[in-house]
Scaffold this motif. Sequence first.
Motif, mmCIF file in Angstrom:
data_model
loop_
_atom_site.group_PDB
_atom_site.id
_atom_site.type_symbol
_atom_site.label_atom_id
_atom_site.label_comp_id
_atom_site.label_asym_id
_atom_site.label_seq_id
_atom_site.Cartn_x
_atom_site.Cartn_y
_atom_site.Cartn_z
ATOM 1 N N ALA A 1 -2.532 11.274 -5.194
ATOM 2 C CA ALA A 1 -3.833 11.763 -5.777
ATOM 3 C C ALA A 1 -4.933 10.517 -5.190
ATOM 4 O O ALA A 1 -6.101 11.152 -5.034
ATOM 5 C CB ALA A 1 -3.699 11.843 -7.487
ATOM 6 N N ASN A 2 -4.472 9.330 -5.386
ATOM 7 C CA ASN A 2 -5.804 8.401 -5.068
ATOM 8 C C ASN A 2 -5.777 7.994 -3.558
ATOM 9 O O ASN A 2 -6.390 6.956 -3.136
ATOM 10 C CB ASN A 2 -5.454 7.029 -5.910
ATOM 11 C CG ASN A 2 -4.113 6.806 -5.662
ATOM 12 O OD1 ASN A 2 -3.207 7.112 -5.141
ATOM 13 N ND2 ASN A 2 -3.895 5.295 -6.131
ATOM 14 N N LYS A 3 -5.210 8.791 -2.905
ATOM 15 C CA LYS A 3 -5.266 8.670 -1.072
ATOM 16 C C LYS A 3 -4.387 7.366 -0.912
ATOM 17 O O LYS A 3 -3.413 7.463 0.120
ATOM 18 C CB LYS A 3 -6.590 8.503 -0.561
ATOM 19 C CG LYS A 3 -7.368 9.961 -0.869
ATOM 20 C CD LYS A 3 -6.466 11.039 -0.825
ATOM 21 C CE LYS A 3 -7.474 12.417 -1.127
ATOM 22 N NZ LYS A 3 -6.614 13.468 -1.622
ATOM 23 N N VAL A 4 -4.644 6.176 -1.242
ATOM 24 C CA VAL A 4 -3.885 4.959 -1.021
ATOM 25 C C VAL A 4 -3.839 4.180 -2.492
ATOM 26 O O VAL A 4 -4.742 4.027 -2.960
ATOM 27 C CB VAL A 4 -4.722 4.121 0.082
ATOM 28 C CG1 VAL A 4 -3.906 2.899 0.196
ATOM 29 C CG2 VAL A 4 -4.819 5.118 1.350
ATOM 30 N N GLY A 5 -2.714 3.921 -2.509
ATOM 31 C CA GLY A 5 -2.344 3.159 -4.128
ATOM 32 C C GLY A 5 -2.206 1.626 -3.585
ATOM 33 O O GLY A 5 -1.713 1.331 -2.475
ATOM 34 N N VAL A 6 -2.772 0.573 -4.282
ATOM 35 C CA VAL A 6 -3.066 -0.584 -3.772
ATOM 36 C C VAL A 6 -2.042 -1.295 -4.699
ATOM 37 O O VAL A 6 -2.188 -1.240 -6.040
ATOM 38 C CB VAL A 6 -4.254 -1.397 -3.882
ATOM 39 C CG1 VAL A 6 -4.263 -2.811 -3.406
ATOM 40 C CG2 VAL A 6 -4.966 -0.446 -2.765
ATOM 41 N N ILE A 7 -1.171 -2.034 -4.500
ATOM 42 C CA ILE A 7 -0.081 -2.852 -5.177
ATOM 43 C C ILE A 7 -0.559 -4.590 -5.237
ATOM 44 O O ILE A 7 -0.090 -4.867 -3.815
ATOM 45 C CB ILE A 7 1.357 -2.468 -5.093
ATOM 46 C CG1 ILE A 7 1.538 -1.037 -5.343
ATOM 47 C CG2 ILE A 7 2.070 -3.305 -6.116
ATOM 48 C CD1 ILE A 7 2.900 -0.722 -4.946
ATOM 49 N N ASP A 8 -1.026 -4.903 -5.975
ATOM 50 C CA ASP A 8 -1.278 -6.450 -5.787
ATOM 51 C C ASP A 8 -0.214 -7.198 -5.831
ATOM 52 O O ASP A 8 0.838 -7.067 -6.555
ATOM 53 C CB ASP A 8 -2.130 -6.915 -6.817
ATOM 54 C CG ASP A 8 -3.641 -6.079 -6.865
ATOM 55 O OD1 ASP A 8 -4.348 -6.085 -5.892
ATOM 56 O OD2 ASP A 8 -4.089 -5.869 -8.040
ATOM 57 N N ALA A 9 -0.371 -8.656 -5.254
ATOM 58 C CA ALA A 9 0.919 -9.421 -5.078
ATOM 59 C C ALA A 9 1.420 -9.728 -6.304
ATOM 60 O O ALA A 9 2.687 -10.230 -6.570
ATOM 61 C CB ALA A 9 0.396 -10.735 -4.240
ATOM 62 N N ASP A 10 0.615 -9.963 -7.357
ATOM 63 C CA ASP A 10 1.286 -10.405 -8.742
ATOM 64 C C ASP A 10 1.624 -9.316 -9.614
ATOM 65 O O ASP A 10 1.932 -9.459 -10.759
ATOM 66 C CB ASP A 10 0.110 -11.265 -9.455
ATOM 67 C CG ASP A 10 -1.147 -10.701 -9.487
ATOM 68 O OD1 ASP A 10 -1.418 -9.370 -9.118
ATOM 69 O OD2 ASP A 10 -2.176 -11.161 -10.063
ATOM 70 N N PHE B 1 0.799 -1.102 -0.043
ATOM 71 C CA PHE B 1 -0.055 0.062 -0.068
ATOM 72 C C PHE B 1 0.926 1.237 -0.098
ATOM 73 O O PHE B 1 1.878 1.345 0.681
ATOM 74 C CB PHE B 1 -1.016 0.112 1.129
ATOM 75 C CG PHE B 1 -1.942 -1.320 1.223
ATOM 76 C CD1 PHE B 1 -3.067 -1.311 0.619
ATOM 77 C CD2 PHE B 1 -1.422 -2.252 2.000
ATOM 78 C CE1 PHE B 1 -3.880 -2.426 0.679
ATOM 79 C CE2 PHE B 1 -2.305 -3.470 1.943
ATOM 80 C CZ PHE B 1 -3.508 -3.357 1.301
ATOM 81 N N VAL B 2 0.546 2.228 -0.816
ATOM 82 C CA VAL B 2 1.181 3.300 -1.064
ATOM 83 C C VAL B 2 0.662 4.645 -0.324
ATOM 84 O O VAL B 2 -0.523 4.955 -0.704
ATOM 85 C CB VAL B 2 1.729 3.866 -2.569
ATOM 86 C CG1 VAL B 2 2.356 5.051 -2.679
ATOM 87 C CG2 VAL B 2 2.396 2.715 -3.203
ATOM 88 N N TYR B 3 0.963 4.955 0.698
ATOM 89 C CA TYR B 3 0.581 6.161 1.706
ATOM 90 C C TYR B 3 1.323 7.598 1.484
ATOM 91 O O TYR B 3 2.373 7.361 1.321
ATOM 92 C CB TYR B 3 0.441 5.655 3.124
ATOM 93 C CG TYR B 3 -0.585 4.399 3.379
ATOM 94 C CD1 TYR B 3 -1.827 4.709 3.506
ATOM 95 C CD2 TYR B 3 0.163 3.059 3.593
ATOM 96 C CE1 TYR B 3 -2.640 3.611 3.877
ATOM 97 C CE2 TYR B 3 -0.655 2.083 3.790
ATOM 98 C CZ TYR B 3 -2.227 2.454 4.233
ATOM 99 O OH TYR B 3 -3.030 1.268 4.376
ATOM 100 N N ALA B 4 0.447 8.464 2.004
ATOM 101 C CA ALA B 4 1.308 9.607 2.080
ATOM 102 C C ALA B 4 2.321 9.588 3.116
ATOM 103 O O ALA B 4 2.416 8.830 4.248
ATOM 104 C CB ALA B 4 0.303 10.843 2.362
ATOM 105 N N ARG B 5 3.300 10.376 2.980
ATOM 106 C CA ARG B 5 4.390 10.588 4.171
ATOM 107 C C ARG B 5 3.551 11.975 4.988
ATOM 108 O O ARG B 5 3.476 12.989 4.388
ATOM 109 C CB ARG B 5 5.864 11.079 3.520
ATOM 110 C CG ARG B 5 6.433 10.144 2.971
ATOM 111 C CD ARG B 5 7.801 10.178 2.644
ATOM 112 N NE ARG B 5 8.646 10.534 3.826
ATOM 113 C CZ ARG B 5 8.883 11.616 4.461
ATOM 114 N NH1 ARG B 5 8.911 12.675 3.813
ATOM 115 N NH2 ARG B 5 9.354 11.290 5.760
ATOM 116 N N SER B 6 3.587 11.609 6.274
ATOM 117 C CA SER B 6 2.881 12.427 7.055
ATOM 118 C C SER B 6 3.373 14.177 6.749
ATOM 119 O O SER B 6 2.575 14.898 6.712
ATOM 120 C CB SER B 6 2.969 11.927 8.636
ATOM 121 O OG SER B 6 2.136 10.995 8.603
#
Length: 131
Positions: free
Chosen positions: A79-88, A63-68
């Motif tokens: 921009a998407n608030k949280v990026g999701v990177i799937d295992a594959d 998961f890609v989150y903002a740096r506080s």
Amino acid sequence: MMKTLKIKKVRENAKLPTRGTVGSAGMDLYACIPEPITLKKGDKAVIPTGIAIGLDDPHYAAFVYARSGLASKRGLAPANKVGVIDADYRGEIMVALHNHSNIPQNIAKNERIAQLVIAPFLAASFNLVDE
């Protein structure tokens, strides 16, 4: 049990993610850009990190989150608030940064732009049934 995260540099000047401390949940991701980028008020840009990861367990995702500090002090956040990177997923990790502030913001080469958190999730444990 300690797991292994495979990380591959896909750009020559990429910086590997780093943890601030042993207790840090996230690893800092760095801007892999040849020169600074300026984001005007309300602008967004897709910033390459120069790395790809390999999660070998389908019960985990990244998961890609903002740096506080970057978000609260300068108004820069994914921009998407949280990026999701799937295992594959094996492609380069890109971070779409949005400037929420009222002034232009510069992103420097090798600047820490987001944080990557690896976490288990439950959806992979469920069979989906249409009722």
